[in-house]
Design a protein around this motif. Structure first.
Motif, PDB file in Angstrom:
ATOM      1  N   GLY A  72     -13.812   1.666  -3.331  1.00  0.00           N
ATOM      2  CA  GLY A  72     -12.535   1.104  -2.897  1.00  0.00           C
ATOM      3  C   GLY A  72     -11.697   0.496  -4.009  1.00  0.00           C
ATOM      4  O   GLY A  72     -10.641  -0.068  -3.748  1.00  0.00           O
ATOM      5  N   ASP A 104      -6.685   7.663   5.422  1.00  0.00           N
ATOM      6  CA  ASP A 104      -7.576   6.527   5.153  1.00  0.00           C
ATOM      7  C   ASP A 104      -6.874   5.216   5.483  1.00  0.00           C
ATOM      8  O   ASP A 104      -7.445   4.341   6.120  1.00  0.00           O
ATOM      9  N   LEU A 105      -5.631   5.087   5.015  1.00  0.00           N
ATOM     10  CA  LEU A 105      -4.912   3.812   5.168  1.00  0.00           C
ATOM     11  C   LEU A 105      -4.784   3.386   6.630  1.00  0.00           C
ATOM     12  O   LEU A 105      -5.062   2.235   6.979  1.00  0.00           O
ATOM     13  N   SER A 165     -13.442   6.272  -2.696  1.00  0.00           N
ATOM     14  CA  SER A 165     -14.766   6.343  -2.077  1.00  0.00           C
ATOM     15  C   SER A 165     -15.692   7.119  -3.007  1.00  0.00           C
ATOM     16  O   SER A 165     -15.304   8.149  -3.544  1.00  0.00           O
ATOM     17  N   ASN A 198      -8.320   6.278  -2.750  1.00  0.00           N
ATOM     18  CA  ASN A 198      -9.146   5.567  -1.774  1.00  0.00           C
ATOM     19  C   ASN A 198     -10.457   5.135  -2.422  1.00  0.00           C
ATOM     20  O   ASN A 198     -11.132   4.228  -1.964  1.00  0.00           O
ATOM     21  N   GLN A 203      -8.022   2.142   7.987  1.00  0.00           N
ATOM     22  CA  GLN A 203      -8.351   0.814   7.463  1.00  0.00           C
ATOM     23  C   GLN A 203      -7.506  -0.271   8.120  1.00  0.00           C
ATOM     24  O   GLN A 203      -7.988  -1.372   8.388  1.00  0.00           O
ATOM     25  N   ARG A 248       0.844  -1.197   0.000  1.00  0.00           N
ATOM     26  CA  ARG A 248       0.000   0.000   0.000  1.00  0.00           C
ATOM     27  C   ARG A 248       0.880   1.247   0.000  1.00  0.00           C
ATOM     28  O   ARG A 248       1.908   1.286   0.686  1.00  0.00           O
TER      29      ARG A 248
END
Lengths: 156, 81, 286, 731
Positions: free
Chosen positions: C152, C31-32, C115, C113, C35, C24
């Motif tokens: 996603g 965000d990461l 979204s 991300n 998550q 990643r």
């Protein structure tokens, strides 16, 4: 494990941490700087606010490894040589804390706010601090304390 | 004699009576007497009840005297946040 | 898990394309890290791109801008040139999260991300932005709307990352704007978002328009019918109403904890209309 | 210790009470030094983590911990087998702490591990296999009451209905309060309105998640550091659940990062103790925010039907409420408080409130600021407002015409003593906010609210130090600045400076039992006990002075911090200050201390009236609170800043409840918004400044007239905001 050298509140610090460990966990669990709090762990409450190279961030959303070579500022570094910062004085004077758990985050964020904007309007303070949740005060006294501190700082 | 007003579950336990007369000089005697008269009340009173004497609510005060002619109301025990 | 902070794009690509398992990219991390904490992703490798020269810079380029993938929202908001040229994009980026999140979150991260409710994406699409994607096979430039493909999910291939976002030169007599609906005044995910960019000719007639909506479909969508409703008009009340109706008609939202289908459809039109009115004002130089 | 009949707090000149000194714990809190629940650590400490059910309702066939136990670094695992049945009155608490035969809600604890690091503990949880038999679930209160609803407890029979039901049900009990006959009352009315309301569950939303550090040795002695509103409650409950002597468990209350009622029970503490005992090492257990939402104690959700009748002239002739609360997976929602408080603001001849306590597959509710009252006030005040509109009467006027006052028989039974509702209504009507012009799309709402306030068991110890300073030990965790008020009251009595008194919250082994900091009781009861302890110490100080002077103790009086002879007959001696007496204490009889132990009663109910202006976006429905004013009776404000803080904080929580806060359960019975992102508590930019008016109608039950102020402020906002949103200028 990752080895990291950084500056925290002006002092050079070296620590080792897991690669997925957050800066917040490093500060609290490895360096015993428990002023920053974990309220949510997802960047929604601001209780873990610290500055990274002068910018306010949620330390729960920063990896410890990312601090390499950076400048970290925490609530423990706001008072200098035992003297409270005007924000700290006004928070006390205006009763801007009840339980006090959000206070470190508010102070870090408010200090960064006033450094960029020494004379903020009420709206600028409210929007600037919207990332810091307080459940006790309804924000009224916090906003007034920040306004008073800003005024005191402008006077010098 | 003390006239006691009942409401809520206690009223049901007293067979629907909203008011009772019992012989009692203090709260402990009152609660003991009520439990004797209406055994269904016993677990409720043990779980916790408050007694109001002339508007003053007492949560636990067995030996609080009940003056003659005073107004007595039994309430569930309260908690707060 | 391994953490790497390469100093070159080449190094980053090599790491991402390697046999590291799940890799990643870490830019702002807003965000990461969430998550990872909530067990939605457990990467074997994290590639922090913030130490790559060029990734932290905003450059004026051919009248437009090249925004490095690791530039934070706060840095973008402080950039006078961007604020003047693309205020809608800057405002959208600065709506993401709090001041704290602003200090970290990036346009590229918001985009990757993927979204459907990402705030900056409708504004970028409306602005006609593109991204520079770099990977094992070199660089390619892709319009922003082609990056997200579903919630996603992106069109990026293994080993690829976004290097920069390109904003075109703003044409004369143009303006852009982004508005969103959230229940609170800050800190929420958009229930609906609308980005509009438009250009007027010398007579004040709309000659070009781009309209994009967030949180009303599986990804951010562009609405050509709404654009058509504006082009050739003076962006008067009637044109705005037609554009709003087109926006509502283009929505295919879901019901969820943040809003109902019905609400999203209705408010998409309202916000697009209001955003267009702001863009119009800006195009008129007000 | 009631108010002295000759003492009028309204006219008495207090030296310190009513001023705004800095709080004694403030410095530590602004420099980051204050230690909260998660801020403690111990050598060799392990990290605890809890495995929680992902299912809202499931039978637990088996729990296999073998693989997790083999993971290196795992030092202890506990499950239901480690918690034995004991005190039947704590059974629900025990089952809530660790699931037994069934998981009863999404988030219900099923196992826990202690490991050498957080990452090992996390891995270990993933290795625990739980064999679930998934059962049908129900999370809505009305659905749970229907025949055929999934039954949570096979042995639950509705209590207090005749004849006693034979079939199991989710309705735990019924209750009823009131007097007269509402049906009779409705016949006398010109207008009768009946409306149905629903409110969703909310969470206290304290910023500090539950956290504790437990350490139990093989000698059976334990220490527990915990953020709680009541460390004595924690001690007694944990000792019973874990099987320890009360004397062997010492509990220290950390600084507490908000509670609002949510930290009045135990969740993780018995688990941490059990893990520590098993591992033989200290265990730190901290809830994540997600766990806080899924598995601590939110409020009840409510379904309510309210019917009120009025005459054209604004006299309420009859009032009836049918109130249904679900309180999660166990009996015990605050339904009685809801039903009792429903019509408590009004003087009514015919009134009745019926309540139903219902269980559903949700976490067991816990107290939240005036538990049960805000939702019921929302329903009642809304109907009243509609009635005022219908008969064309000013809503404050309607309330004033029916206001409860001294001597009114309350809707829950007793007659009121001196109360301040009328004073609050008048003050609201006089406030500039009441007549201020409104802008477009703006409306104004007004609502009243009531809360009981409590006293309870309290123990205070006041020690005079050698230098004339005073150490005050209290046993009620300070949840909002109470140490400052205690220092003020002690200093006021002793006649010394505020900063000469230092208050601490003592641990359970250092001071006698204290009830929880709840029910707005601390300033009232701990204050009362502090005043009494100070007076006790003054008696002793006077006795020492008498000894020094060689006169009778009765001949000495205490004035302005000094002992002096009562009059010329007592002798001519220079007054002795507290510091002077303290200095020679060793030679005059030893340490000087004052103590007081009491089960305080006479807390005095409190009322509030709120005014709210809201603006509604006509196209999107978005609501902005433009102006807000809280008027509330404090009896006597000891530290006005913290009284205002309670008013403002309660109003803000009520605003959140009214606008954006709610528990959202999916069809799968899982909580959809267990985080601050989607459980939306107000942020700074959501709120205006919150004006406050402190009304002071002294409480006859307190020596200074204090009434609790912590809870009433959350009661009126729901209705006030709803009316403001309605957009009509209904003042």
């Amino acid at each position: 494990m990752v080895r990291v050298t950084t500056r925290i509140n002006g002092d050079e610090v070296t620590f080792v941490c897991e690669p997925d460990e957050t800066l917040l966990d490093v500060l609290r669990d490895r360096l015993n700087l428990t002023g920053a709090k974990e309220g949510c762990g997802t960047g929604d409450c601001g209780a873990c606010s610290v500055t990274l190279d002068g910018r306010v961030v949620c330390s729960c959303l920063v990896l410890g490894a990312e601090a390499e070579g950076r400048q970290v500022g925490t609530v423990e570094g706001i008072a200098r040589n035992g003297k409270l910062h005007p924000l700290q004085e006004k928070f006390l004077e205006f009763a801007a804390l009840q339980c006090g758990v959000c206070t470190p985050g508010f102070l870090v964020a408010a200090k960064a706010l006033l450094e960029r904007n020494p004379d903020p309007t009420e709206a600028e303070i409210r929007f600037g601090l919207a990332g810091n949740l307080c459940r006790c005060t309804g924000y009224d006294k916090i906003v007034r304390a920040v306004q008073a501190a800003a005024a005191a700082m402008r006077k010098g | 004699m003390v006239r006691v007003k009942l409401s809520g579950p206690l009223k049901v336990a007293a067979g629907g009576e909203a008011e009772l007369e019992v012989e009692a000089a203090n709260i402990h005697q009152l609660l003991t007497r009520l439990a004797e008269l209406h055994p269904k009340m016993k677990p409720m009173l043990e779980r916790g009840a408050a007694v109001a004497i002339d508007g003053q609510i007492y949560r636990d005060d067995w030996f609080r005297a009940i003056p003659e002619g005073s107004e007595v109301v039994i309430l569930p025990r309260m908690v707060g946040g | 898990m391994r953490y790497e902070a390469p100093t070159t794009v080449k190094g980053a690509v090599k790491l991402l394309a390697g046999k590291a398992g799940l890799a990643r990219v870490l830019a702002g991390g807003t965000d990461l890290l969430v998550q990872m904490r909530t067990d939605r992703v457990a990467p074997d490798l994290i590639v922090d791109v913030k130490r790559i020269a060029g990734m932290r810079r905003i450059e004026a380029k051919a009248g437009g801008f090249r925004i490095g993938a690791a530039v934070s929202g706060a840095e973008l908001g402080e950039h006078k040139g961007m604020r003047k040229a693309w205020p809608g994009v800057v405002e959208a980026a600065c709506l993401i999260g709090s001041t704290q999140v602003q200090g970290r979150a990036t346009l590229a991260g918001n985009l990757c991300n993927a979204s459907p409710a990402a705030d900056s994406v409708p504004a970028l699409i409306a602005a006609g932005a593109a991204v520079v994607v770099v990977g094992p096979r070199g660089r390619r430039t892709v319009p922003v709307e082609q990056i997200p493909v579903g919630p996603g999910r992106t069109s990026l291939k293994r080993g690829e990352l976004v290097e920069a976002i390109l904003l075109p030169k703003r044409p004369p007599r143009s303006g852009d704007a982004y508005l969103r609906f959230i229940p609170r005044s800050e800190m929420d995910i958009a229930v609906v978002g609308a980005g509009v960019s438009l250009t007027l000719d010398r007579q004040g007639v709309c000659s070009a328009a781009r309209v994009a909506l967030g949180a009303v479909a599986e990804r951010v969508i562009r609405v050509p019918e709404a654009e058509a409703a504006l082009i050739g008009t003076k962006v008067d009340g009637e044109a705005l109403e037609r554009m709003a109706a087109s926006c509502s008609a283009a929505c295919r939202p879901i019901d969820d904890k943040r809003g109902t289908r019905e609400f999203r459809i209705k408010v998409a039109g309202v916000l697009a209309r209001r955003a267009a009115a702001i863009a119009l004002k800006r195009a008129r130089g007000k | 210790m009631p108010l002295d009949a000759k003492f009028d707090p309204a006219t008495h000149h207090f030296r310190l009470v009513g001023t705004r000194p800095l709080r004694p714990d403030g410095y530590d809190k602004v420099v980051g030094r204050a230690r909260f629940g998660a801020d403690a650590s111990a050598p060799g400490m392990l990290v605890g983590r809890i495995l929680r059910s992902p299912h809202p309702h499931a039978r637990i066939r088996a729990i296999d911990t073998a693989r997790a136990a083999k993971l290196p670094g795992v030092k202890a695992i506990v499950t239901r087998d480690d918690f034995k049945d004991g005190d039947p009155s704590l059974k629900d608490v025990l089952v809530n702490v660790m699931a037994r035969d069934k998981a009863l809600y999404d988030g219900h604890a099923v196992a826990a591990v202690a490991a050498t690091s957080a990452s090992v503990a996390r891995k270990a949880l993933k290795l625990i296999r739980v064999d679930y038999e998934i059962l049908p679930h129900v999370t809505d209160v009305d659905e749970a009451m229907k025949p055929g609803a999934p039954i949570l407890h096979g042995d639950m029979r509705t209590e207090n209905i005749e004849p006693a039901p034979k079939k199991a049900s989710n309705v735990a009990s019924r209750c009823e309060f009131g007097h007269g006959d509402p049906e009779q009352g409705f016949k006398q009315a010109d207008v009768v309105i009946e409306r149905r309301f629903k409110t969703e569950a909310t969470h206290q939303g304290y910023i500090e998640p539950h956290a504790c550090l437990a350490s139990v040795g093989s000698d059976g002695q334990g220490e527990l550091w915990v953020c709680t509103q009541g460390h004595y409650m924690v001690r007694n409950t944990c000792a019973a659940l874990v099987g320890m002597d009360v004397s062997k468990l010492r509990v220290t209350a950390s600084e507490i990062g908000g509670g609002f009622g949510g930290k009045t029970t135990v969740f993780i503490e018995p688990v941490a103790l059990a893990l520590s005992r098993k591992a033989g090492k200290p265990v730190k257990l901290v809830m994540s925010r997600e766990e806080v939402f899924r598995a601590s104690g939110p409020t009840s959700s409510a379904s309510m039907t309210v019917k009120i009748g009025v005459t054209r002239h604004g006299r309420i002739t009859g009032a009836h409420a049918d109130i249904r609360f679900q309180g999660g997976a166990f009996a015990g929602s605050p339904i009685e408080l809801g039903a009792m408080s429903a019509f408590a603001c009004y003087d009514l001849e015919h009134v009745k409130a019926v309540g139903w306590d219902v269980v559903t597959n949700r976490p067991k509710q816990a107290a939240y600021r005036a538990p049960g009252a805000p939702m019921v006030a929302f329903a009642v005040e809304s109907v009243l407002d509609e009635l005022a509109h219908k008969i064309g009467m000013d809503p404050v006027e309607l309330r004033l015409k029916n206001t409860a006052k001294e001597g009114t028989r309350s809707s829950y039974g007793p007659k009121y003593n001196r109360i301040g509702l009328a004073a609050c209504l008048e003050a609201a009507r006089r406030h500039p906010h009441y007549e201020a012009p409104l802008g477009p799309n703006q409306g104004r709402g007004i609502a009243a609210g009531f809360w009981f306030n409590f006293g309870g068991q309290t123990c205070v110890s006041l020690n005079v130090n050698i230098d004339g300073t005073v150490a005050l030990a209290v046993g009620t965790p300070d949840i909002g600045g109470s140490r400052a008020s205690m220092c003020m009251m002690a200093a006021e009595e002793l006649g010394i400076e505020y900063d000469k008194v230092r208050a601490i919250v003592a641990d359970t082994s250092s001071l006698g039992y204290n009830d929880i900091s709840e029910g707005s009781r601390v300033t009232f009861s701990t204050g009362l006990a502090t005043i009494a302890a100070a007076r006790d110490a003054i008696g002793k100080l006077c006795a020492r002075a008498a000894k020094i002077w060689g006169i009778a103790p009765e001949a000495v009086v205490w004035e302005n911090g000094r002992a002096r002879p009562a009059g010329p007959n007592a002798g001519d001696f220079a007054p002795l200050s507290l510091a002077e007496i303290a200095k020679t204490a060793a030679k005059t009889g030893g340490p000087i201390a004052g103590h007081h132990e009491v089960n305080a009663d006479g807390a005095g109910v409190s009322f509030a009236v709120h005014l709210c202006d809201a603006e509604v976006d006509p196209e999107t429905g978005r609501v902005t609170i433009k102006r807000y004013t809280v008027v509330q009776d404090a009896g006597k404000a000891i530290h006005p800043s913290y009284v205002e803080g309670q008013f403002q904080g309660g109003a803000a929580q009520g605003i959140g409840w009214a606008l954006n806060e709610e528990y959202v359960y999916g069809r799968d019975g899982r909580l959809q918004n267990p985080g601050f992102l989607d459980y939306r508590i107000p942020v700074a930019s959501d709120l205006p400044m919150i004006d406050t008016v402190i009304v002071e109608v002294p409480n006859p039950g307190h020596p200074y007239g204090v009434r609790g102020v912590g809870e009433t402020s959350i009661v009126p906002p729901l209705a006030a905001i709803d009316k403001a949103k309605a957009g009509k200028k209904r003042r």
